[in-house]
Design a protein around this motif. Sequence first.
Motif, PDB file in Angstrom:
ATOM      1  N   ASP A  35      64.694   7.727 -38.143  1.00  0.00           N
ATOM      2  CA  ASP A  35      63.724   6.644 -38.317  1.00  0.00           C
ATOM      3  C   ASP A  35      63.410   6.530 -39.805  1.00  0.00           C
ATOM      4  N   ILE A  36      63.551   5.333 -40.360  1.00  0.00           N
ATOM      5  CA  ILE A  36      63.354   5.140 -41.801  1.00  0.00           C
ATOM      6  C   ILE A  36      62.125   4.284 -42.049  1.00  0.00           C
ATOM      7  N   ILE A  37      61.280   4.756 -42.968  1.00  0.00           N
ATOM      8  CA  ILE A  37      60.121   3.984 -43.395  1.00  0.00           C
ATOM      9  C   ILE A  37      60.176   3.793 -44.909  1.00  0.00           C
ATOM     10  N   GLU A  38      59.471   2.806 -45.394  1.00  0.00           N
ATOM     11  CA  GLU A  38      59.354   2.585 -46.833  1.00  0.00           C
ATOM     12  C   GLU A  38      57.977   3.029 -47.293  1.00  0.00           C
ATOM     13  N   LEU A  39      57.927   3.765 -48.396  1.00  0.00           N
ATOM     14  CA  LEU A  39      56.653   4.213 -48.931  1.00  0.00           C
ATOM     15  C   LEU A  39      56.031   3.139 -49.815  1.00  0.00           C
ATOM     16  N   PRO A  40      54.709   3.120 -49.873  1.00  0.00           N
ATOM     17  CA  PRO A  40      54.045   2.168 -50.772  1.00  0.00           C
ATOM     18  C   PRO A  40      54.227   2.564 -52.227  1.00  0.00           C
ATOM     19  N   LEU A  41      54.169   1.574 -53.103  1.00  0.00           N
ATOM     20  CA  LEU A  41      54.195   1.797 -54.547  1.00  0.00           C
ATOM     21  C   LEU A  41      53.053   1.004 -55.175  1.00  0.00           C
ATOM     22  N   PRO A  42      52.641   1.376 -56.390  1.00  0.00           N
ATOM     23  CA  PRO A  42      51.574   0.621 -57.042  1.00  0.00           C
ATOM     24  C   PRO A  42      51.926  -0.866 -57.146  1.00  0.00           C
ATOM     25  N   PRO A  43      50.908  -1.738 -57.205  1.00  0.00           N
ATOM     26  CA  PRO A  43      51.183  -3.167 -57.344  1.00  0.00           C
ATOM     27  C   PRO A  43      51.879  -3.458 -58.663  1.00  0.00           C
ATOM     28  N   ILE A 400      72.975   7.378 -43.083  1.00  0.00           N
ATOM     29  CA  ILE A 400      71.560   7.567 -42.748  1.00  0.00           C
ATOM     30  C   ILE A 400      70.866   6.257 -42.411  1.00  0.00           C
ATOM     31  N   ASN A 401      71.194   5.183 -43.130  1.00  0.00           N
ATOM     32  CA  ASN A 401      70.492   3.913 -42.919  1.00  0.00           C
ATOM     33  C   ASN A 401      71.330   2.909 -42.134  1.00  0.00           C
ATOM     34  N   ALA A 402      72.128   3.407 -41.206  1.00  0.00           N
ATOM     35  CA  ALA A 402      73.042   2.528 -40.457  1.00  0.00           C
ATOM     36  C   ALA A 402      72.327   1.626 -39.468  1.00  0.00           C
ATOM     37  N   ALA A 403      71.080   1.931 -39.117  1.00  0.00           N
ATOM     38  CA  ALA A 403      70.416   1.205 -38.037  1.00  0.00           C
ATOM     39  C   ALA A 403      69.938  -0.188 -38.428  1.00  0.00           C
ATOM     40  N   GLY A 409      66.503  -7.372 -47.565  1.00  0.00           N
ATOM     41  CA  GLY A 409      65.342  -6.497 -47.489  1.00  0.00           C
ATOM     42  C   GLY A 409      65.394  -5.466 -46.397  1.00  0.00           C
ATOM     43  N   SER A 410      66.415  -5.502 -45.520  1.00  0.00           N
ATOM     44  CA  SER A 410      66.518  -4.515 -44.449  1.00  0.00           C
ATOM     45  C   SER A 410      66.868  -3.156 -45.021  1.00  0.00           C
ATOM     46  N   ILE A 411      66.791  -2.133 -44.186  1.00  0.00           N
ATOM     47  CA  ILE A 411      67.012  -0.774 -44.691  1.00  0.00           C
ATOM     48  C   ILE A 411      68.443  -0.551 -45.143  1.00  0.00           C
ATOM     49  N   ASN A 412      69.371  -1.410 -44.684  1.00  0.00           N
ATOM     50  CA  ASN A 412      70.766  -1.277 -45.125  1.00  0.00           C
ATOM     51  C   ASN A 412      71.275  -2.546 -45.790  1.00  0.00           C
ATOM     52  N   ARG A 463      62.477   0.559 -54.616  1.00  0.00           N
ATOM     53  CA  ARG A 463      61.714   0.989 -53.445  1.00  0.00           C
ATOM     54  C   ARG A 463      62.047   2.441 -53.100  1.00  0.00           C
ATOM     55  N   VAL A 464      61.094   3.090 -52.392  1.00  0.00           N
ATOM     56  CA  VAL A 464      61.242   4.485 -51.970  1.00  0.00           C
ATOM     57  C   VAL A 464      61.303   4.523 -50.449  1.00  0.00           C
ATOM     58  N   MET A 465      62.326   5.201 -49.924  1.00  0.00           N
ATOM     59  CA  MET A 465      62.535   5.271 -48.486  1.00  0.00           C
ATOM     60  C   MET A 465      62.440   6.724 -48.025  1.00  0.00           C
ATOM     61  N   VAL A 466      61.923   6.919 -46.816  1.00  0.00           N
ATOM     62  CA  VAL A 466      61.875   8.243 -46.204  1.00  0.00           C
ATOM     63  C   VAL A 466      62.549   8.175 -44.850  1.00  0.00           C
ATOM     64  N   ALA A 467      63.559   9.008 -44.661  1.00  0.00           N
ATOM     65  CA  ALA A 467      64.247   9.138 -43.378  1.00  0.00           C
ATOM     66  C   ALA A 467      63.628  10.299 -42.609  1.00  0.00           C
ATOM     67  N   HIS A 468      63.188  10.018 -41.391  1.00  0.00           N
ATOM     68  CA  HIS A 468      62.633  11.052 -40.514  1.00  0.00           C
ATOM     69  C   HIS A 468      63.699  11.424 -39.479  1.00  0.00           C
ATOM     70  N   PHE A 469      64.046  12.701 -39.430  1.00  0.00           N
ATOM     71  CA  PHE A 469      64.996  13.198 -38.444  1.00  0.00           C
ATOM     72  C   PHE A 469      64.181  13.586 -37.209  1.00  0.00           C
ATOM     73  N   THR A 470      64.028  12.624 -36.311  1.00  0.00           N
ATOM     74  CA  THR A 470      62.988  12.698 -35.285  1.00  0.00           C
ATOM     75  C   THR A 470      63.240  13.747 -34.209  1.00  0.00           C
ATOM     76  N   SER A 471      64.472  14.203 -34.059  1.00  0.00           N
ATOM     77  CA  SER A 471      64.749  15.204 -33.024  1.00  0.00           C
ATOM     78  C   SER A 471      64.627  16.635 -33.550  1.00  0.00           C
ATOM     79  N   ARG A 472      64.345  16.799 -34.816  1.00  0.00           N
ATOM     80  CA  ARG A 472      64.287  18.147 -35.403  1.00  0.00           C
ATOM     81  C   ARG A 472      62.892  18.752 -35.300  1.00  0.00           C
ATOM     82  N   LYS A 473      62.873  20.072 -35.236  1.00  0.00           N
ATOM     83  CA  LYS A 473      61.641  20.824 -35.360  1.00  0.00           C
ATOM     84  C   LYS A 473      61.553  21.401 -36.766  1.00  0.00           C
ATOM     85  N   PRO A 474      60.354  21.468 -37.337  1.00  0.00           N
ATOM     86  CA  PRO A 474      60.218  21.999 -38.697  1.00  0.00           C
ATOM     87  C   PRO A 474      60.794  23.408 -38.817  1.00  0.00           C
ATOM     88  N   VAL A 475      61.494  23.654 -39.916  1.00  0.00           N
ATOM     89  CA  VAL A 475      62.066  24.969 -40.188  1.00  0.00           C
ATOM     90  C   VAL A 475      61.130  25.708 -41.147  1.00  0.00           C
TER      91      VAL A 475
END
Length: 623
Positions: A35-43, A400-403, A409-412, A463-475
């Motif tokens: 799951d990919i989200i975009e982080l906010p940046l200053p105006p 990573i951003n294949a979805a 403006g899309s993630i890919n 822009r800054v993107m964060v990919a969340h590996f949603t099926s993983r447990k924190p190591v």
Amino acid sequence: MFLSKASLLILLRILTAAVHSKADVPLPPKPEPIDIIELPLPPVSDGSDGSCTTEIDPLGTGCILRHGGLIQSGSFLPDGKHVIASVNYTGAPDPESIYTGGQLILIKSDGTTFPSGSPFKCITCGIPQDNAVGRADILDYPQAFRDGKRILSGTSIIDCGKFDLSSDECVPESTYIYPIRWNTAVDGSGEGGVIRELRLHPDNMHIGFNSFTYTSGRLGQNGYVGRLQFNPSPTTGLPLAPRYDLVNVNILVADGTRNKTLVIEGNQIRVDPNAIVVGEFRGFSGSGKEATYIGYPRESSNIDVFAVDLTTGAVRRLTSHPEYCDPIDISADDEWIAIMDTRGTNRQMFMAGMRNIPPITDLVSSTAASSTRNNGGRRFFRPYLLDKYGDRGDYYGQLINAAGDGSPGSINDPQWNGRADPRFSFDTTQLVYWEALTVAPACGGNNPLPCPNSTEPGGRTERVMVAHFTSRKPVPLTDVEPLNDTIPWATPYEPGYVPMLYVPGGEYVMHGAVAGSAQITIVTDAERLIVESVAVKYDNFSDDGLTFLDGTENVTTHNPTPTLNEVDWYSNLVQTGQTNATKVTSPDGFHLSIDAMTNIFNANGTLSTMINGTLYTQPANGT
């Protein structure tokens, strides 16, 4: 006994099946949900004085430039809830504002805000001058120390003392910026050596970095590793202020023949796959036991990432896809690799698509081959996830951003280009990376590619993107064994020493491991310091018994300036067997002029590669 090509092909397939069991080469991992989200940046503001108005910036936490406002995203803090970024503030209405110029900020990555109500906090804004003597302007590659209180960025360490960087107690008055100095003078004087692209070792006591060299007017580069030693009151060298000195520095150049992929023995040349040839240092593994780097190619024109054990010198080839790979990060548990690569774009296939060509002409062509990955500011990188074993067989990782749907403006969106460096969170469940939109002159004007319109707030082009590996447990983050100051296979640095590797000119032969040979002519400059030209004639050459290479290739490189490469390239290669391929230049050759610092493609003539009926041609000039 003589074996035909067909018999050799069958025999090698049998041997390959027998030798490489499932235990030897694990099956590639299945694609995982991302799951990919975009982080906010200053105006953003237009950069003119006072343009950062209260309407644009109601919280008064600063505006950044529309283009170039984000200099680079960095790593997560250890808590996984904050990302470091380097930004360029502009347009402050108050000339005394602290929100100006290049600064480091923290961005909340969990959807929350700081007490100010803003998702941003500037770490370096407003630091008193007495706390930042010798402060450098460049704040690239920001990386958090494991204590959450310090950041390595540019050639400085930002230190908030006993306070966490994200806490309310970390204020300008409690924050210090300490420069890093590498002594390269015998008497210890001066500003020290130029260090670039610093990477923090997981033990938080050592760093790796790159530094340029110049030989006979040609640009070169070496990687180094040294220990950080705080010097509160230096008496020699500049600045004479509290700083970190680099001590026990090692040049990542091996001794003897271990630093040569092409080993010359009499009139014979062979390829040593275990050679340690660190071209550009790229970082450390999560455990800190290995260093990653761009190395001398294993296959001609194929630029890959390697890892070398910092104790044993054992080398691993992490990527093998014909496209260009450069930025890389290895997760803290050493299980995963994130790369930025041009694979899937066909950018490099015209040059590197034919596999299993020994890296002979690369003595003169590797800089040009790597430089064609970009068109100026436009990079063709896309983010990929690999397991710890890297590329193998037909496994080249997960995009990573294949979805996304590829729309503007899309993630890919293909007009958003991946940049350096991707960074895993310490618990391996997230990856942060940043992108830049294609802008002129890489589009528009004389360029046939029209410039896209930014869909970001204020027309922002980063822009800054964060990919969340949603099926993983924190190591859980484990302790790291401190790196030994002495790297057994490396060369201890002494002030004034410049490493130089020589390849003598002459007539040579390389025998295929299974069949055939290559006749090689190497021509050096008048001082016999650098190779200027390489010619090769292949006759039924095969290292694997699966593909057989015939034909000729001749490459000459001139350097009018240290970074400008003028390449004259002639190819007429034919590959048969398991793969049917050709690599051919136009009758008058392929003539490329490209600067390693700007990477703008400019060529006359053509170079094209056909693989099993699929034709790959070079990009048009300026694209």
